[in-house]
Design a protein around this motif. Structure first.
Motif, PDB file in Angstrom:
ATOM      1  N   ALA A  13       0.823  -1.206   0.000  1.00 41.83           N
ATOM      2  CA  ALA A  13       0.000   0.000   0.000  1.00 41.83           C
ATOM      3  C   ALA A  13       0.859   1.258   0.000  1.00 41.83           C
ATOM      4  O   ALA A  13       0.568   2.235  -0.709  1.00 41.83           O
ATOM      5  CB  ALA A  13      -0.941  -0.006   1.203  1.00 41.83           C
ATOM      6  N   LEU A  16       2.253   1.798  -3.442  1.00 42.23           N
ATOM      7  CA  LEU A  16       1.229   2.285  -4.366  1.00 42.23           C
ATOM      8  C   LEU A  16       0.929   3.758  -4.125  1.00 42.23           C
ATOM      9  O   LEU A  16       0.702   4.526  -5.072  1.00 42.23           O
ATOM     10  CB  LEU A  16      -0.038   1.447  -4.235  1.00 42.23           C
ATOM     11  N   ARG A  33      -5.979  -2.116  -5.139  1.00 45.46           N
ATOM     12  CA  ARG A  33      -4.752  -2.702  -5.695  1.00 45.46           C
ATOM     13  C   ARG A  33      -4.833  -2.854  -7.216  1.00 45.46           C
ATOM     14  O   ARG A  33      -4.620  -3.932  -7.757  1.00 45.46           O
ATOM     15  CB  ARG A  33      -4.441  -4.045  -5.040  1.00 45.46           C
ATOM     16  N   SER A  54       3.917  -8.589  -5.717  1.00 40.05           N
ATOM     17  CA  SER A  54       4.842  -7.461  -5.619  1.00 40.05           C
ATOM     18  C   SER A  54       6.228  -7.992  -5.269  1.00 40.05           C
ATOM     19  O   SER A  54       6.404  -9.140  -4.861  1.00 40.05           O
ATOM     20  CB  SER A  54       4.353  -6.481  -4.554  1.00 40.05           C
ATOM     21  N   CYS A  73      -2.193  -5.426 -11.779  1.00 37.51           N
ATOM     22  CA  CYS A  73      -2.768  -5.815 -10.490  1.00 37.51           C
ATOM     23  C   CYS A  73      -1.656  -6.331  -9.586  1.00 37.51           C
ATOM     24  O   CYS A  73      -1.196  -7.467  -9.766  1.00 37.51           O
ATOM     25  CB  CYS A  73      -3.802  -6.922 -10.677  1.00 37.51           C
ATOM     26  N   PRO A  81      -2.096 -11.694  -7.138  1.00 32.30           N
ATOM     27  CA  PRO A  81      -3.285 -10.887  -6.907  1.00 32.30           C
ATOM     28  C   PRO A  81      -4.527 -11.776  -6.955  1.00 32.30           C
ATOM     29  O   PRO A  81      -4.453 -12.931  -7.386  1.00 32.30           O
ATOM     30  CB  PRO A  81      -3.272  -9.892  -8.079  1.00 32.30           C
ATOM     31  N   GLN A  85      -9.363  -8.188  -8.214  1.00 33.45           N
ATOM     32  CA  GLN A  85      -8.500  -7.135  -8.761  1.00 33.45           C
ATOM     33  C   GLN A  85      -8.488  -7.188 -10.283  1.00 33.45           C
ATOM     34  O   GLN A  85      -8.576  -6.158 -10.958  1.00 33.45           O
ATOM     35  CB  GLN A  85      -7.068  -7.304  -8.258  1.00 33.45           C
TER      36      GLN A  85
END
Length: 330
Positions: A13, A16, A33, A54, A73, A81, A85
């Motif tokens: 988070a 992002l 996401r 990620s 995503c 993911p 998403q």
């Protein structure tokens, strides 16, 4: 643990939020996401959506933009993911011309993207999929049935993305993506293990003075461990492993990729050795790219990816692209 983070639970988070602040050309949904090019959906254009765990940045979010992906995503670190998403991303970028999912061959990614395809089609979105499985190191691994998807993902997303940007229909974009994957092979080497924020330390044990030949991008085991080798020796081994499987009859595109912690000084020196081996083997190189594009957090290491390219694939590779991590011609 020495990491530039707040707490492990918010790493994705936080990243992002940083992307949103840095790249106003993107729309970043931190909670959902999903990363989308701001001008999506683009009228009359097939959309490309990809994603994965990620920790491999700039893959995939760094490749969202003109001439490449329409949306990405990001999952948790090294974790696929979820279908919601992917469905949200597909709905956000679909112009009515269809959506191509670009999926690396890892069990979680494949299952979740397949589920997302069904859900998206139920909502009236026409979806196709290409599976990237370019890693020649092993046939099956900890996270896969078949070969792993690694550096060729960049070639697929760039070349198919260029075709979509030109207005090619979904069937043609899918065919080009499949051609690129079939024409590409990769081989990676680890000089050190990677550390995930949740674990707070190395994800596998690699003794001092040894390297892992054929490592996966999550630290999965490769072909063998050996005492440390020179850049020249690693290039000989890696390129030969790729050529043995690929057996190219056309010139190639070359990606010399860093695993995340290897400096460019070393990567360019390694690239020189890769060019030497390819020249000795009689394989012409059309274009070269060197740097950190498909990474493994803080792993030290490198990977060689080759893609056989005919005139059409080369033209699409050279086509303009503008994303946070890859840009030329615009």
């Amino acid at each position: 643990m020495r990491m530039l983070i707040n707490v492990p639970d918010t790493v994705v988070a936080d990243a992002l939020r940083g992307m949103a602040a840095t790249h106003p050309e993107l729309t970043v949904d931190v909670e959902g996401r999903v990363i989308v090019r701001r001008d999506a959906p683009v009228a009359g254009k097939v959309a490309l959506v990809s994603g994965g765990g990620s920790g491999h940045e700039p893959l995939h979010g760094g490749f969202v933009g003109t001439g490449m992906l329409d949306a990405a995503c990001p999952g948790e670190v090294f974790t696929s993911p979820v279908p919601d998403q992917m469905v949200k991303a597909a709905a956000a970028v679909d112009s009515g011309q269809g959506v191509l999912f670009v999926v690396k061959n890892y069990t979680g990614d494949v299952l979740n993207f397949d589920m997302a395809m069904e859900l998206a089609e139920d909502e009236g979105v026409r979806v196709a999929k290409v599976l990237v499985d370019d890693d020649v190191a092993v046939t099956d691994s900890t996270h896969t049935a078949g070969r792993r998807g690694t550096g060729a993902t960049l070639f697929v997303e760039k070349i198919a993305g260029a075709a979509a940007e030109e207005g090619a229909p979904l069937e043609r974009v899918e065919a080009i993506a499949r051609q690129v994957n079939a024409s590409s092979r990769s081989f990676g080497v680890a000089l050190s293990a990677c550390s995930t924020p949740a674990k707070g330390g190395p994800t596998f044990a690699l003794p001092d003075g040894e390297l892992e030949l054929g490592v996966g991008i999550h630290g999965e085991p490769g072909r063998e461990r050996r005492p440390m080798m020179t850049s020249r020796e690693i290039a000989d081994f890696s390129v030969d492993a790729v050529l043995e499987d690929l057996r190219p009859t056309n010139p190639v595109l070359l990606l010399v990729g860093g695993a995340g912690a290897t400096p460019l000084l070393e990567l360019y020196g390694f690239a020189a050795e890769v060019h030497r081996v390819l020249a000795e083997r009689g394989v012409p190189v059309l274009r070269s790219l060197v740097g950190n594009y498909v990474t493994s957090l803080d792993m030290a290491g490198c990977a060689v990816t080759l893609c056989q390219a005919d005139e059409e694939l080369l033209r699409l590779w050279d086509a303009p692209v503008r994303t946070p991590a890859l840009r030329w011609g615009l």
